[in-house]
Motif scaffolding. Structure first.
Motif, PDB file in Angstrom:
ATOM      1  N   VAL A  45      24.148  23.118   2.379  1.00  0.00           N
ATOM      2  CA  VAL A  45      23.751  22.718   3.730  1.00  0.00           C
ATOM      3  C   VAL A  45      24.909  22.967   4.707  1.00  0.00           C
ATOM      4  O   VAL A  45      24.706  23.529   5.781  1.00  0.00           O
ATOM      5  N   THR A  69      20.447  28.864   3.393  1.00  0.00           N
ATOM      6  CA  THR A  69      19.041  28.501   3.224  1.00  0.00           C
ATOM      7  C   THR A  69      18.520  28.850   1.832  1.00  0.00           C
ATOM      8  O   THR A  69      17.802  28.048   1.221  1.00  0.00           O
ATOM      9  N   VAL A 100      19.854  26.352  -0.643  1.00  0.00           N
ATOM     10  CA  VAL A 100      19.206  25.052  -0.433  1.00  0.00           C
ATOM     11  C   VAL A 100      17.835  25.053  -1.105  1.00  0.00           C
ATOM     12  O   VAL A 100      17.491  24.111  -1.823  1.00  0.00           O
ATOM     13  N   ILE A 114      16.828  24.694   7.460  1.00  0.00           N
ATOM     14  CA  ILE A 114      17.289  23.828   6.367  1.00  0.00           C
ATOM     15  C   ILE A 114      16.746  22.420   6.561  1.00  0.00           C
ATOM     16  O   ILE A 114      16.308  21.780   5.593  1.00  0.00           O
TER      17      ILE A 114
END
Length: 143
Positions: free
Chosen positions: A17, A22, A25, A57
């Protein structure tokens, strides 16, 4: 999944993060990282994404079950995700948080501090103010 592995995944989630990664994540959330697990100082992944304007995110974390109104308590990271995004005028992140149920009138410091719209007004971030107003936000002290 055991507690130790889930904790490790959540630690990796924080790094992803922070880096705005992305793809990482997504992978960590699929692997079982807890989107609500705060770090040792009390900062949540959603707060970090929000303060940095990482709308995609934030959307991923919210879709994975992150609570939009959980207040962080980490040093320099105190407050709600919506206040964090509004403070910096991250309109797309504000939009994601509101779409996933963030309370536009929830004040920081467990209800005694500033509201998202107060942060946006002081920015000044007129586009964010307009979005929050449309969502029903009123400046703290005028309710």
């Amino acid at each position: 999944m055991n507690q130790r592995k889930r904790k490790k995944l959540s630690q990796h989630l924080f790094v992803a993060v922070l880096m705005g990664d992305t793809i990482r994540v997504k992978a960590l959330l699929r692997a079982g990282a807890d989107p609500n697990r705060a770090d040792s100082e009390g900062t949540t992944p959603l707060y970090v994404a929000s303060v940095n304007g990482e709308a995609e995110i934030a959307r991923l974390l919210l879709a994975a079950g992150a609570s939009p109104d959980t207040e962080s308590s980490g040093l320099g990271s105190e407050g709600t995700p919506l206040c964090a995004a509004a403070c910096w005028g991250h309109t797309e992140t504000v939009r994601e948080l509101l779409a996933r149920g963030a309370d536009p009138n929830l004040r920081e410091d467990h209800g005694t501090g500033r509201s998202p719209i107060n942060w946006a007004i002081d920015g000044p971030h007129p586009e964010t103010v307009a979005l929050l107003t449309t969502a029903g936000a009123t400046p703290a002290g005028t309710t």
